[in-house]
Scaffold this active site. Structure first.
Site, PDB file in Angstrom:
ATOM      1  N   PHE A 219       0.868  -1.172   0.000  1.00 57.44           N
ATOM      2  CA  PHE A 219       0.000   0.000   0.000  1.00 57.44           C
ATOM      3  C   PHE A 219       0.907   1.225   0.000  1.00 57.44           C
ATOM      4  CE2 PHE A 219      -4.308   1.606   0.896  1.00 57.44           C
ATOM      5  CZ  PHE A 219      -4.032   2.922   1.273  1.00 57.44           C
ATOM      6  N   GLN A 226       1.231  12.525   0.052  1.00 57.92           N
ATOM      7  CA  GLN A 226       0.871  12.008   1.368  1.00 57.92           C
ATOM      8  C   GLN A 226       0.299  13.104   2.259  1.00 57.92           C
ATOM      9  OE1 GLN A 226       4.348  10.014   2.932  1.00 57.92           O
ATOM     10  NE2 GLN A 226       4.356   8.467   1.306  1.00 57.92           N
ATOM     11  N   GLY A 229      -5.154  12.957   2.375  1.00 58.16           N
ATOM     12  CA  GLY A 229      -6.410  12.218   2.385  1.00 58.16           C
ATOM     13  C   GLY A 229      -6.487  11.103   1.370  1.00 58.16           C
ATOM     14  N   HIS A 230      -5.439  10.917   0.563  1.00 61.47           N
ATOM     15  CA  HIS A 230      -5.480   9.887  -0.476  1.00 61.47           C
ATOM     16  C   HIS A 230      -5.410   8.476   0.103  1.00 61.47           C
ATOM     17  CE1 HIS A 230      -5.321  12.974  -3.471  1.00 61.47           C
ATOM     18  NE2 HIS A 230      -4.150  13.420  -3.041  1.00 61.47           N
ATOM     19  N   GLY A 231      -4.615   8.286   1.154  1.00 62.86           N
ATOM     20  CA  GLY A 231      -4.527   6.969   1.769  1.00 62.86           C
ATOM     21  C   GLY A 231      -5.866   6.524   2.318  1.00 62.86           C
ATOM     22  N   GLU A 254      -0.964  -7.755   5.456  1.00 63.66           N
ATOM     23  CA  GLU A 254       0.326  -8.432   5.619  1.00 63.66           C
ATOM     24  C   GLU A 254       1.328  -7.494   6.279  1.00 63.66           C
ATOM     25  OE1 GLU A 254       3.881 -10.456   2.893  1.00 63.66           O
ATOM     26  OE2 GLU A 254       2.202  -9.421   1.948  1.00 63.66           O
TER      27      GLU A 254
END
Length: 411
Positions: A219, A226, A229-231, A254
């Protein structure tokens, strides 16, 4: 001599996204890690002021490697300058260009007005007047594989301990890999923002032979994008997608980094809060088993540990100041979970040491939850992870919280 010809690889390597409309850089940034390429010291030896410029076309991420330096050390016996191109070429696709000027010219000569990412668009969102799209594909799609080949080096640069996906694996395995690409969409071009890879495992269920478990593997949001708000949007989009697929019973991660775990905790808490509130979850209802946790967890498709973390955060935020009875019940149920997860390890300690270890771990969990709850409650959504990191630093420094005290016990 060694210091004179030694350079920090993290500074020497420079990445750029090149606009397919103008041929000019949209953003320039540096890697976070280079030990996977240049060794544990993360140094380049044998050059003065070396610059390894890796440029990517902003849509399909085709790349160009341009190496320059002020001076190169003459060989002295067996000591000689590193072969930079050979070292880094292993992590780049075979068709990576070597002439930056020619690379930019080729980009401008392409007609990318009708270009679109591989697969199907599953969602879009607007942020600060710009439009962003999330597309889903699988590795058995040749177009998807070609983009992944171009960006495999980003795993080495930004995911600690990350390993590249074998893109030449058997077809049945490639079909199990799902890829979610995040792009900014403008009238003239697409700009790569980040991506996520997920692998689908078979999950034994005698009542449903097609049952599976999804594991979020890689991810990444590129550094220039960064804390915007994109994550959060990428994570919530893929969770929403998996919740609609009845054969998927569980969504796992993972070996998540601390930053990703923070993001996951806050977003899962937002998502489950209505159901937990409706069920009147409290430490008391959790302890006497009147809380319908199994049903909520099944619908949320969360693993037991992650569901427990979300429930514990929800309960902690609902305990009023001075309510010692509820706080004691909360403390006991968290300690019971920690003990159950680490029973074999704790059983090897004598009674007093076991009590100390358990309590220390509980204190760390409580402080961690408080930082997450402060971030979730007070920070704008796009700044949640950044605010969480700041809160943890404040706690570790003694500014408003206990010093973080880690023990060899899983939390």
């Amino acid at each position: 001599m060694e210091e004179e010809w030694s350079t920090d690889a993290n500074e020497a390597v420079e990445l750029s996204l090149i606009s397919t409309a103008s041929g000019k850089p949209i953003a320039t940034f540096h890697p976070q890690f280079t030990y996977g390429i240049f060794g544990e010291s993360e140094n380049i030896f044998g050059y003065k002021d070396p610059n390894l410029q890796i440029s990517f076309a902003a849509n399909d991420m085709k790349c160009c490697l341009d190496i320059s330096y002020e001076d190169k050390m003459d060989p002295q016996g067996s000591v000689q300058a590193e072969d930079l191109e050979t070292i880094i070429a292993e992590f780049l696709p075979e068709d990576c260009e070597k002439d930056l000027k020619e690379f930019r010219t080729k980009i401008l000569q392409r007609d990318d007005t009708k270009w679109s990412p591989p697969g199907d668009k599953i969602s879009e969102y607007a942020l600060k007047g710009k439009t962003y799209e999330i597309w889903r594909s699988t590795i058995d799609d040749a177009y998807c594989r070609s983009i992944l080949k171009n960006i495999q080096i980003l795993i080495t640069f930004y995911i600690e301990g990350g390993t590249a996906i074998d893109l030449e694996d058997e077809e049945w395995t490639n079909k199990r890999w799902e890829v979610f690409f995040l792009y900014e969409k403008s009238a003239t071009n697409h700009t790569f923002i980040g991506y996520c890879t997920c692998y689908r495992y078979y999950l034994y269920n005698p009542k449903s032979p097609d049952t599976s478990r999804i594991r979020i593997s890689q991810f990444l949001i590129l550094p220039p994008f960064q804390h915007q708000g994109h994550g959060k949007n990428l994570y919530n989009s893929l969770i929403t997608h998996f919740l609609t697929i009845t054969s998927i019973q569980e969504i796992t991660v993972e070996d998540p980094s601390e930053a990703f775990q923070n993001l996951r905790d806050v977003q899962d808490l937002h998502r489950l809060t209505p159901a937990l509130r409706q069920s009147n979850l409290t430490p008391q209802s959790f302890s006497n088993k009147s809380f319908p946790g199994a049903d909520i967890r099944t619908r949320a498709k969360l693993p037991m540990r992650q569901f427990a973390r979300v429930c514990e955060m929800f309960m902690l935020q609902g305990i009023e100041k001075g309510d010692e009875k509820s706080m004691k019940a909360f403390r006991l149920l968290v300690k019971a979970r920690i003990y159950k997860q680490n029973k074999d390890v704790l059983a090897q300690l004598d009674r007093l040491e076991r009590i100390d270890k358990l309590h220390d771990t509980y204190l760390h969990v409580e402080d961690e939850y408080k930082g997450l709850l402060i971030a979730a409650r007070t920070a704008p959504v796009e700044e949640e992870v950044e605010e969480i990191e700041m809160e943890k630093k404040r706690s570790a420094n003694g500014d408003g919280g206990r010093a973080s005290k880690r023990v060899r016990v899983a939390e």
